[in-house]
Motif scaffolding. Sequence first.
Motif, mmCIF file in Angstrom:
data_model
loop_
_atom_site.group_PDB
_atom_site.id
_atom_site.type_symbol
_atom_site.label_atom_id
_atom_site.label_comp_id
_atom_site.label_asym_id
_atom_site.label_seq_id
_atom_site.Cartn_x
_atom_site.Cartn_y
_atom_site.Cartn_z
ATOM 1 N N THR A 193 1.532 -13.787 -3.003
ATOM 2 C CA THR A 193 1.892 -13.135 -4.267
ATOM 3 C C THR A 193 1.320 -11.728 -4.392
ATOM 4 N N PRO A 194 0.032 -11.476 -4.060
ATOM 5 C CA PRO A 194 -0.474 -10.098 -4.179
ATOM 6 C C PRO A 194 0.289 -9.102 -3.320
ATOM 7 N N HIS A 195 0.705 -9.532 -2.123
ATOM 8 C CA HIS A 195 1.408 -8.615 -1.231
ATOM 9 C C HIS A 195 2.836 -8.350 -1.723
ATOM 10 N N ILE A 196 3.488 -9.380 -2.272
ATOM 11 C CA ILE A 196 4.813 -9.180 -2.846
ATOM 12 C C ILE A 196 4.720 -8.273 -4.065
ATOM 13 N N THR A 197 3.683 -8.462 -4.865
ATOM 14 C CA THR A 197 3.457 -7.579 -6.013
ATOM 15 C C THR A 197 3.293 -6.134 -5.566
ATOM 16 N N THR A 198 2.579 -5.942 -4.466
ATOM 17 C CA THR A 198 2.393 -4.589 -3.934
ATOM 18 C C THR A 198 3.727 -3.942 -3.611
ATOM 19 N N LEU A 199 4.595 -4.676 -2.931
ATOM 20 C CA LEU A 199 5.904 -4.125 -2.551
ATOM 21 C C LEU A 199 6.755 -3.826 -3.775
ATOM 22 N N LEU A 219 9.197 0.275 -7.444
ATOM 23 C CA LEU A 219 9.537 0.752 -8.782
ATOM 24 C C LEU A 219 8.885 2.096 -9.093
ATOM 25 N N ALA A 220 7.715 2.344 -8.475
ATOM 26 C CA ALA A 220 6.990 3.580 -8.781
ATOM 27 C C ALA A 220 7.353 4.732 -7.860
#
Length: 428
Positions: free
Chosen positions: A396-402, A407-408
């Motif tokens: 989950t943290p790595h998917i959140t990073t992507l 988006l940014a």
Amino acid sequence: MSQGALTTPEAPFLEPKTPARRFRVTWRVLLLALGALVLLLSFARTVTGAVDLTSAGAINASIALAIPIGLAALGGLWAERAGVVNIGLEGMMILGTWCGAWGAIQFGNPWAGVLAGAIGGALGGLLHAIATVTFGVDHIISGVAITILGQGVTQFLSKVTFAQMPGGGDSQSPPVPKPEVVSVPWDQIGDPLRTLEAKQWFLLSDVAGILRGLTTNVSLLTILAILLVPLSYYLLWRTAFGLRLRSCGESPVAAESLGVNVYTYKYIAVLVSGALAGIGGAFLAQVAASAYREGQTGGRGFIGLAAMIFGNWRPGGLAGGAVLFGYTDALQLRRGGESVHALLLVVTILLAAVAVYQLVRQNRARAALITGVATVAVFVVFALTDTVPSEFTSVTPHITTLLVLSLAAQRLRPPAAVGAPYRRGQGK
């Protein structure tokens, strides 16, 4: 042009256009955004029953997991603002974990370990500066080499030091002294936050859980790490030293023409960068865990680099990115399936808001359509499932990073000369 010409129909087109107002992030905007996020999490907790979304334990764990990411991001900020890409943050953090544990054990003092971790990370930064600034080695190649070197050096050092100590081994250290923790003494007045959190009321209980997580069992090293963010902002944006350092990352030739010793400032920046990453490694060995273990960083140096990019090379932005990644990491470690499933509802609402913003404010119909399709897809997954498989929650943290970086990506503005080779006198 005559006075009569100014009254012709074409005259308005000759007048300069008023520049559009640029959106500015102020304290009021930040507070409103924070309040909206707490409200959203409270709504998701009420709908799904995932109490860990705003529990004191989750918030406390989020801080512990966000600090090393934030310190790595802050280290990347110092280096890249001076024009040096520091992809070796992971290796410097690895050196910091080993040195932080060794220093604390050797001297019996956790703060000696923090200092040793900073020195270990700074040594990695020194190697990176010698390679990139002095010899002009490609920044990416040097950073990857330092990460590999950090892994090999700590493996060797563990075998010749920790393996000989009681309770140690080839890949781990004996228990490490921890910095002191502090708490607000809520129990002296009946612990009202705990009582309010247990009632599971909408919003009120969530705010109580967040406040309790922020004010109980907080390590002194955590407080020090948090204070490094405004300190870095002050040094880099409010002092002549910071102006000169940032000029080296924007236009080193122009900085040189004004008498700035570009090499010196790049060296200082990369040394500070390594020291900050090393403190993050010491935090992992002393606060996030009770001992040094091989592989302890778990890629947090790279995630810190992503947090820095998400924060648009600004201290406040990277702190927000670190908290985001630490929060998702904490949720998947505590009650992964249930909490991450509840986050899908939060992601659905946020994506819907982004789609509306892209369509109404930015007039980007295609981007809004793509975001809308993603919104529907995430909501369908949320509606048709009750939990998330453990194989998914672990990343989950790595998917959140992507997701965050995608988006940014439209608003990023890196230093103009970051990663560019520089040689003294090249502008003459």
